[in-house]
Design a protein around this motif. Sequence first.
Motif, PDB file in Angstrom:
ATOM      1  N   LYS A  44       0.829  -1.202   0.000  1.00 21.42           N
ATOM      2  CA  LYS A  44       0.000   0.000   0.000  1.00 21.42           C
ATOM      3  C   LYS A  44       0.865   1.254   0.000  1.00 21.42           C
ATOM      4  O   LYS A  44       0.607   2.227  -0.725  1.00 21.42           O
ATOM      5  N   GLY A  45       1.958   1.244   0.806  1.00 15.87           N
ATOM      6  CA  GLY A  45       2.856   2.389   0.861  1.00 15.87           C
ATOM      7  C   GLY A  45       3.567   2.604  -0.461  1.00 15.87           C
ATOM      8  O   GLY A  45       3.757   3.741  -0.915  1.00 15.87           O
ATOM      9  N   ALA A  52       2.074   9.316  -5.907  1.00 13.13           N
ATOM     10  CA  ALA A  52       2.576  10.652  -5.592  1.00 13.13           C
ATOM     11  C   ALA A  52       3.617  11.102  -6.606  1.00 13.13           C
ATOM     12  O   ALA A  52       3.615  12.247  -7.061  1.00 13.13           O
ATOM     13  N   PHE A  53       4.519  10.175  -6.989  1.00 14.91           N
ATOM     14  CA  PHE A  53       5.536  10.506  -7.992  1.00 14.91           C
ATOM     15  C   PHE A  53       4.900  10.849  -9.323  1.00 14.91           C
ATOM     16  O   PHE A  53       5.313  11.787 -10.010  1.00 14.91           O
ATOM     17  N   ALA A  54       3.873  10.073  -9.702  1.00 16.87           N
ATOM     18  CA  ALA A  54       3.186  10.329 -10.966  1.00 16.87           C
ATOM     19  C   ALA A  54       2.517  11.703 -10.957  1.00 16.87           C
ATOM     20  O   ALA A  54       2.554  12.433 -11.952  1.00 16.87           O
ATOM     21  N   ILE A  55       1.922  12.050  -9.814  1.00 15.69           N
ATOM     22  CA  ILE A  55       1.251  13.355  -9.716  1.00 15.69           C
ATOM     23  C   ILE A  55       2.262  14.491  -9.824  1.00 15.69           C
ATOM     24  O   ILE A  55       2.052  15.475 -10.553  1.00 15.69           O
TER      25      ILE A  55
END
Length: 247
Positions: A44-45, A52-55
Amino acid sequence: MSEDKVLPKDSDSDYSLPGRYEESNFTYEQPAISYENTPRSKSKGLAIGVIAFAIISTGFFSYYFLNQNEIDSQIVQNTLNISPEQILANQYNVGKYGSDHAHAAILVVLDGEQLNFGLPQFQLASKYIHFEDHNPYLIHKHATGVPLEMLFVSIGLKITQECIFIEYDFSNKVNEFCADEKKIVHVYLNGEKFSSDISQYEIQHNDRILITLDETSISKHLKYLDSFEIFDVPKKPLVNSDKDILI
């Protein structure tokens, strides 16, 4: 009269206060760790990190494409702020100013006349290698690794095997002196024919350089070049010495 409230004395136990006795007899039991959920938590982490990296990446690239013209313009502007001299100094890995000092004489003959490097447009055009004091022939080099190209570029001179290009003033007018059936570009270094690219040569103290299209008068030009005085390099006193020792 009401009784005054009195705080417990230092010797009184903290456990005598309301509620402290129960806390003092409470035994903390550590909950058991369930190892069955650990891989799921790690997965999950990891998924959250990827999202988050993609965003962040999407936001960065979106910002770049929306502001591409402005960013590219700033990059170009920063590049333009570097002088042509510094670009060449970086290209040739030139040493610091003052890392070397050498003098050489140069004679460029065009249509039978010596090119006068004592004119203002040729003086002190580069800090690393230049003409100075209105001298029409004496080259001063002030750093290691400095090729003649840095001098030529600074004064608008270009030497090829076929042509000599020179800008006589600060206008865009370029004068070309090119070879034909009767004449070619001749380069001599210390009285010997120099067949390599003279612009890549780094002068040594007391060098004498002749560049001409006039083949019939080479011996006369070489003799004239030999008459030029090449001044000795000024000696500097050593620092932190008990006596003034010259180097």
